[in-house]
Design a protein around this motif. Sequence first.
Motif, PDB file in Angstrom:
ATOM      1  N   LEU A   9       0.849  -1.193   0.000  1.00 42.24           N
ATOM      2  CA  LEU A   9       0.000   0.000   0.000  1.00 42.24           C
ATOM      3  C   LEU A   9       0.884   1.242   0.000  1.00 42.24           C
ATOM      4  O   LEU A   9       1.892   1.294   0.698  1.00 42.24           O
ATOM      5  N   ARG A  10       0.504   2.227  -0.825  1.00 41.43           N
ATOM      6  CA  ARG A  10       1.243   3.492  -0.837  1.00 41.43           C
ATOM      7  C   ARG A  10       0.243   4.628  -1.018  1.00 41.43           C
ATOM      8  O   ARG A  10      -0.628   4.558  -1.872  1.00 41.43           O
ATOM      9  N   LYS A  11       0.381   5.670  -0.196  1.00 44.67           N
ATOM     10  CA  LYS A  11      -0.508   6.831  -0.320  1.00 44.67           C
ATOM     11  C   LYS A  11       0.292   8.032  -0.805  1.00 44.67           C
ATOM     12  O   LYS A  11       1.486   8.127  -0.535  1.00 44.67           O
ATOM     13  N   ALA A  12      -0.390   8.946  -1.500  1.00 46.70           N
ATOM     14  CA  ALA A  12       0.278  10.176  -1.942  1.00 46.70           C
ATOM     15  C   ALA A  12      -0.755  11.282  -2.043  1.00 46.70           C
ATOM     16  O   ALA A  12      -1.931  11.030  -2.302  1.00 46.70           O
ATOM     17  N   HIS A  13      -0.284  12.502  -1.863  1.00 52.14           N
ATOM     18  CA  HIS A  13      -1.180  13.659  -1.976  1.00 52.14           C
ATOM     19  C   HIS A  13      -1.319  14.029  -3.453  1.00 52.14           C
ATOM     20  O   HIS A  13      -0.330  14.126  -4.164  1.00 52.14           O
ATOM     21  N   VAL A  14      -2.543  14.174  -3.928  1.00 46.37           N
ATOM     22  CA  VAL A  14      -2.752  14.611  -5.317  1.00 46.37           C
ATOM     23  C   VAL A  14      -3.779  15.740  -5.322  1.00 46.37           C
ATOM     24  O   VAL A  14      -4.587  15.852  -4.409  1.00 46.37           O
ATOM     25  N   GLU A  15      -3.708  16.546  -6.355  1.00 45.76           N
ATOM     26  CA  GLU A  15      -4.707  17.619  -6.516  1.00 45.76           C
ATOM     27  C   GLU A  15      -5.730  17.144  -7.538  1.00 45.76           C
ATOM     28  O   GLU A  15      -5.447  17.124  -8.728  1.00 45.76           O
ATOM     29  N   THR A  16      -6.910  16.730  -7.080  1.00 41.60           N
ATOM     30  CA  THR A  16      -7.941  16.341  -8.047  1.00 41.60           C
ATOM     31  C   THR A  16      -8.810  17.565  -8.339  1.00 41.60           C
ATOM     32  O   THR A  16      -8.974  18.428  -7.475  1.00 41.60           O
ATOM     33  N   GLU A  17      -9.343  17.631  -9.555  1.00 48.99           N
ATOM     34  CA  GLU A  17     -10.206  18.761  -9.898  1.00 48.99           C
ATOM     35  C   GLU A  17     -11.575  18.566  -9.242  1.00 48.99           C
ATOM     36  O   GLU A  17     -12.068  17.452  -9.159  1.00 48.99           O
ATOM     37  N   ASN A  18     -12.161  19.623  -8.762  1.00 50.53           N
ATOM     38  CA  ASN A  18     -13.499  19.604  -8.127  1.00 50.53           C
ATOM     39  C   ASN A  18     -13.575  18.551  -7.016  1.00 50.53           C
ATOM     40  O   ASN A  18     -14.643  18.026  -6.723  1.00 50.53           O
ATOM     41  N   ASN A  19     -12.421  18.241  -6.428  1.00 52.17           N
ATOM     42  CA  ASN A  19     -12.398  17.245  -5.349  1.00 52.17           C
ATOM     43  C   ASN A  19     -13.102  15.946  -5.746  1.00 52.17           C
ATOM     44  O   ASN A  19     -13.857  15.359  -4.973  1.00 52.17           O
TER      45      ASN A  19
END
Length: 378
Positions: free
Chosen positions: A186-196
């Motif tokens: 398992l790996r998590k990362a911060h991403v910027e999604t549009e309109n959440n």
Amino acid sequence: MKFSIQRDYLVQSVNDVMKAVTSRTTIPILTGIKIVAGTDGVTLTGSDSDISIQSFIPKEENGDEIVEIKQQGAIVLQAKFFSEIVKKLPTDTVEIDVQNHQQTVIRSGKSEFNLIGLDAEEYPHLPQIEEKNKFRIPADLLKALIRQTVFAVSVSETRPILTGVNWKAENNQLTCIATDSHRLALRKAHVETENNDSYNVVIPGKSLNELSKIIADTNEPIDIVITDNQVLFKAKNLLFFSRLLEGNYPDTSRLIPQDSKTDVVVHTKDFLHAIDRASLLAKEGRNNVVKFSTLGDGIVEVSSNTPEIGKVVEEIQSQSVEGEELKISFSAKYMMDALKALEGTDIKVSFTGAMRPFVIRPLHDESTLQLILPVRTY
């Protein structure tokens, strides 16, 4: 169609799109590479209907001319022969000239090849993807996400959904999970999604492996577009399409134990090398199993015993051992895969008993974990 092109650019593009071309296809034209010469450059496409890769070579880059288009057009050339020819051409410039009846002449220096092409109109169209749902990841982070999870996908087709990696994005956090039901990464990362936006898709492990080979190790942003049955990765001059796996990925959150009975902190490299040595004599035996036990005073022992070959025992000084005494057996291969995937010099292994799954995490890093099921040895 007629154009001349710098060979290095052509070789690079051919190598990239070849990763999607397979000889085992039910659609004969897919054994070829589609080449399109347009006003602004040359586009190469390779596909096996699961993965499609499109590479664009612009007319010029940083003021240098790369391609000179003399006549626009399109052709499909046999990938196997075309890729070999391009690699072995004698000079830095290549001219590709399609004459009547798809006869294609490839010239370089004093060398001239004639290949019989196929009609580009017959080549299947790439999926049309509306780019309304997309997010961005730097290329090096994307490669890390793949490297730290994809090895744990299942290689058996009995449960096809497990041959992929589950990507879930919500609240600007992307979680990538792979499991073959004996281990989990398992790996998590911060991403910027549009309109959440939130997503939950399963990308074939094979696609991610190929993608990882093509992307450069830079922090250039890669756009990721997800639809119901396709995912598109967009790099600078590259489009990489993959179909998604159908079905629901199992809920793995219940598998990960929240508490532990024994915690061991060890130096990653020392532990990896010890497991590697212990597995030398275990390879012949079933599953390549090694035993791990805590001895007190922060010392842990790694051993393996294969009756007809011999045995190996090694003690490692850990940084700390907390909790109950423990003896446990596990697959050396799974443990080594997990340790190689984790970044950081020290790891913490949390056990909840000899028969329960255990978790390996880098010290002071909550974004990634590996989980392994122990092996019963009687």
